[in-house]
Design an enzyme around this catalytic site. Structure first.
Site, PDB file in Angstrom:
ATOM      1  N   GLU A 123       0.863  -1.173   0.000  1.00 39.30           N
ATOM      2  CA  GLU A 123       0.000   0.000   0.000  1.00 39.30           C
ATOM      3  C   GLU A 123       0.906   1.231   0.000  1.00 39.30           C
ATOM      4  O   GLU A 123       1.425   1.644   1.040  1.00 39.30           O
ATOM      5  CB  GLU A 123      -0.914  -0.016   1.226  1.00 39.30           C
TER       6      GLU A 123
ATOM      7  N   CYS B 253      -1.889   9.695   2.264  1.00 42.85           N
ATOM      8  CA  CYS B 253      -1.600   9.354   0.873  1.00 42.85           C
ATOM      9  C   CYS B 253      -2.800   9.609  -0.035  1.00 42.85           C
ATOM     10  O   CYS B 253      -2.632   9.905  -1.218  1.00 42.85           O
ATOM     11  CB  CYS B 253      -1.142   7.898   0.762  1.00 42.85           C
TER      12      CYS B 253
END
Length: 480
Positions: A264, A299
């Protein structure tokens, strides 16, 4: 009388809310990071990592213990999974304030914002407990007539012993959320919290051994050498959250044993504001909140805004207005604005600003304080594409560039030039045809219409083929 009763109820609710806010502020002011803790074989938190042979032996022993328990079949049953999830829920419930205080100590986030990171995990655990039996149930498949009357079924099987490596920006949620999924699947786990979030790392190293047997869930701490050591072990699954640079190292280590993994990673998410936008005010409000929450260390937050030239001036005015509304004239004094995790990370963002041009509408270099880990909410209008660092690299800080486009083709060209496959695309448009054109032309990990960041609340499974998230990322609480 009915109206009077309603008014009284409303007043009572408002008083309760006010009391709750005062309590939260008091907790924030009195929050103290946990005391220092040292794990055998690991360097003291906050000092340079000095890995020893003792750590290698300790890590190897923990790995062997996990493997033995899994191969004995003890983790496969419903009762083991339920017990571990209940234990994790108990840990979160009994030490909620300590976990929130550790987040506040590491990132100087508002107490309510840090609490959201912890509290959402309890819901994930409850969803997992509620759906656990159905997830474990075999699924029947159609069988060809040539093998009739044979039957065919697919049985969910745990992969084995897993390694979860957490990041520093959401040090509790992004470490525990994969753990919930792993325990639900019947995997025992080694946790490796980020060494950058020192208070959270220290707290996890104390709590995990207190609640779990080392053969079920264990926790190791340390820096790059320690992480390299545990990655060299033969895992059945690895879950990593972090940067692309480190993600390549993790993928390379997994390749040595052909270990399946989830990476991720970060990327550049684009917020697109079309001329057909329903409300410029609402678009600006949602962009500002999602961009500057956790000081931009998210993010999935918009990394830049690309706006139609006919509404860019109005949008910039609204972005400035909402920034001041949320954080005041002096964001450094605001209790609602977080800090970057370390002076080094603040320095990185400052260097990006130094390597960028454009009109600074608010914030900027003059107000930055690297030693205090502070970079103000900064909005830059029209930085040069191809020259400014804020458009070529992931910012991961409270800096929001705003660029313009004139036509649909121009916007697609600029988005794909900045990042061929954005991590997320947030489309603000009132036209269904415009929305569909962007969804068809721009390939992105996630696409949200007229909002930002809401996909993280969705319990549905997501599958993306772009480099930011490799393999299947299935949330721990999918609803079929």
């Amino acid at each position: 009388r009915l109206r009077l009763r309603l008014r009284l109820r409303l007043r009572l609710r408002l008083r309760l809310r006010l009391r709750l806010r005062l309590r939260l502020r008091l907790r924030l002011e009195t929050a103290q990071p946990p005391k220092a803790h040292r794990i055998r074989g690991t360097a003291a938190i906050g000092k340079p990592s000095t890995m020893t042979d003792a750590f290698k032996a300790e890590a190897g022993g923990l790995h062997s213990s996990l493997r033995r328990r899994f191969l004995a079949g003890e983790t496969r049953g419903y009762e083991w999974r339920r017990k571990q999830l209940k234990t994790l829920g108990k840990l979160l419930e009994e030490h909620s304030d300590s976990l929130i205080g550790a987040i506040v100590a590491d990132l100087k986030r508002p107490w309510s914002e840090a609490a959201m990171e912890v509290k959402i995990l309890q819901r994930e655990i409850n969803d997992a407990l509620r759906n656990l039996r159905s997830w474990m149930r075999p699924t029947w498949h159609w069988t060809h007539m040539l093998v009739a009357p044979a039957k065919q079924e697919a049985r969910p099987e745990p992969l084995g012993s897993a390694l979860v490596i957490g990041p520093y920006n959401y040090p509790v949620n992004l470490l525990i959320s994969p753990l919930i999924g792993a325990l639900s699947a019947g995997c025992n786990v080694m946790l490796k919290p980020s060494e950058i979030s020192k208070s959270c790392e220290r707290l996890f190293s104390e709590l995990i051994p207190r609640y779990f047997e080392r053969e079920d869930v264990c926790c190791v701490t340390g820096g790059v050498p320690e992480t390299t050591t545990i990655l060299a072990l033969n895992w059945d699954f690895v879950f990593f959250t972090g940067s692309r640079k480190v993600g390549k190292v993790v993928a390379s280590a997994c390749a040595q044993h052909l270990t399946p993994n989830v990476l991720e990673l970060g990327g550049k998410a684009a917020a697109l504001v079309d001329s057909s936008v329903t409300s410029v005010t609402e678009a600006a409000k949602r962009i500002v909140w999602t961009k500057f929450v956790n000081a931009g260390q998210t993010c999935m937050c918009p990394d830049y805004v690309i706006c139609h030239e006919s509404v860019v001036d109005e949008l910039c005015e609204e972005l400035l207005r909402w920034t001041k509304t949320f954080y005041g004239e002096s964001p450094k004094a605001s209790p609602d604005f977080a800090r970057l995790v370390s002076p080094a990370h603040a320095r990185h963002v400052v260097h990006m600003l130094e390597e960028s041009d454009g009109e600074v509408l608010c914030g900027g270099l003059d107000a930055a304080d690297e030693e205090a880990c502070y970079v103000p909410p900064t909005i830059i209008k029209n930085p040069t594409l191809g020259r400014s660092a804020v458009l070529s690299k992931e910012i991961f800080g409270p800096v929001l560039p705003v660029i313009t486009f004139s036509t649909f083709e121009d916007s697609v060209d600029k988005i794909t030039t900045i990042d061929a496959e954005p991590l997320a695309l947030y489309i603000f448009s009132g036209s269904t045809s415009v929305q569909e054109r962007y969804l068809a032309q721009v390939r992105s990990g996630d696409a949200i219409i007229n909002d930002c960041f809401v996909q993280v609340k969705s319990p549905t499974p997501t599958l993306t083929l772009i480099p930011t998230t490799l393999n299947l990322y299935l949330n721990a609480n999918p609803r079929r």
